[in-house]
Design a protein around this motif. Structure first.
Motif: not given
Length: 418
Positions: A54-55, A73, A105, A107, A122, A124, A131, A204, A206
């Protein structure tokens, strides 16, 4: 010495109830230790897996300024021409079998709003197909589908519920671009995901990497390059290999690049190391508590057999041989109890490695990067170590009462009356 061991085994059979009690004690402690070791190893792997996917990745490549401010970020910290770095890493022969995923990636933080409702979120951005192997959000889609085209997004179901959004609605995203300008773009919601992780499901979303680069004016640059390994415990070693290879290129653009293993980033690595150390001591304490009953039983046996000890000494048996005999009794109990306990602990680990233990209800309100279902991890080396440690502990706790027997005076022991 064989006859002393045979005598020790015969003595163990004298009082079967007492022997069974001692064996049961060490059995339970070893079984509990084997199970806890496997379960906690699985729990820590769960934590590492979620933190990294995730990070941070197992290895993260970014600018040095991003590495210092990663909590915020910053989208203005961009690596330009990331394909060059990726190509260099892919050409390192010794890493060919170590790396499973290498990807870009981006973020970024934003505030999502729909009328009177708003939430901090957030975003992504990554290659959707890659992914799938990293975030695995495609497996958590509960409504709609996964991203297939540009200008599409998926969002956590709880986040969508907070904003009263439905499949097909436009998700308006307002954030800062790489040039510090305010950027706004609408993305079509094509799916809701529900992972069981509070952090993901509530905040989250995406989007495709290509859309994020255009949207944020990143041109051909990226914010991070994430590398996933077959064995995350090799991260530090492989990080150094990549650093050395990058340094050998001598390209000035690479002077501002930071390459960090996951256990060099943030607070979670220190938390994991602390947990490993604490649980290691807990395992030892459990084994000693389980084996402590052997000390008590041997003390009782020695008191009951004082005359026998005196007669053996009068016949010429030395103190060290008496010490060996009683220690051998504790060792035999330790071997039997440790073996049964190891089998029982392994069976529990095997069951929980297949079916897991669901903590969904307990973790519902916890914002923690961990799947709610924990699976044990079977480590043959650790299981063998605990088996040997169980025997060693049984021997250690047998030494004190055995020394007492070895130091007895023959005449005094023979005269004693039970």
């Amino acid at each position: 010495m064989k006859w002393i061991i045979d005598l020790a085994i015969r003595n163990i059979k004298r009082n079967k109830r007492r022997t069974i009690l001692a064996i049961s004690s060490i059995t339970l402690s070893v079984a509990l230790t084997v199970f806890l070791n496997g379960f906690i190893a699985g729990m820590l792997d769960n934590l590492v897996k979620n933190v990294t996917k995730n990070e941070t990745g197992h290895i993260r490549i970014s600018t040095k300024d991003f590495a210092e401010r990663y909590r915020f970020m910053p989208v203005d910290e961009i690596i330009y021409n990331p394909e060059i770095i990726i190509s260099i890493i892919k050409d390192i022969p010794e890493l060919e079998k170590e790396i499973t995923i290498i990807t870009e990636r981006i973020s970024f933080g934003t505030l999502l709003s729909n009328g009177p409702n708003s939430i901090s979120a957030i975003g992504i951005a990554g290659e959707p197909e890659i992914e799938k192997e990293l975030l695995n959000l495609n497996r958590s889609i509960t409504e709609g589908r996964y991203i297939e085209n540009s200008d599409e997004t998926i969002i956590g179901k709880k986040a969508a519920s907070s904003l009263n959004l439905n499949i097909g609605d436009a998700l308006g995203i307002l954030t800062q671009g790489t040039d510090y300008s305010l950027r706004f773009k609408n993305f079509k919601i094509v799916g809701f995901f529900e992972t069981g992780l509070k952090q993901l499901d509530e905040s989250f979303f995406q989007i495709p990497l290509a859309d994020a680069k255009t949207f944020l004016r990143a041109d051909n640059g990226t914010q991070q390059i994430l590398i996933m390994l077959k064995d995350y415990k090799k991260a530090l070693k492989i990080t150094q290999i990549i650093k050395d290879k990058i340094a050998q290129t001598g390209m000035p653009d690479f002077n501002d690049i930071a390459i960090n293993a996951w256990n060099e980033i943030g607070d979670y690595p220190s938390l994991i190391n602390m947990m490993e150390n604490i649980y290691g001591w807990i395992y030892i304490v459990i084994l000693f508590l389980g084996a402590f009953i052997i000390t008590n039983i041997l003390m009782m046996i020695i008191l009951e057999r004082r005359r026998e000890i005196g007669i053996l000494k009068a016949m010429g048996l030395k103190g060290k041989e008496i010490l060996f005999m009683f220690t051998a009794e504790g060792a035999v109990i330790g071997v039997i109890g440790s073996f049964i306990g190891t089998v029982m602990g392994f069976a529990l680990c095997l069951i929980t490695s297949i079916y897991g233990v669901d903590f969904s209800s307990a973790m519902e309100g916890i914002n923690f990067p961990s799947d709610p279902v924990y699976y044990s991890k079977i480590n043959p080396g650790a299981i063998l170590f605990i088996f040997v440690l169980g025997i060693a502990v049984a021997i250690i706790v047998s030494i004190l009462p055995s020394r007492k027997a070895a130091k007895m005076n023959a005449v005094d022991a023979i005269k004693s009356v039970i």
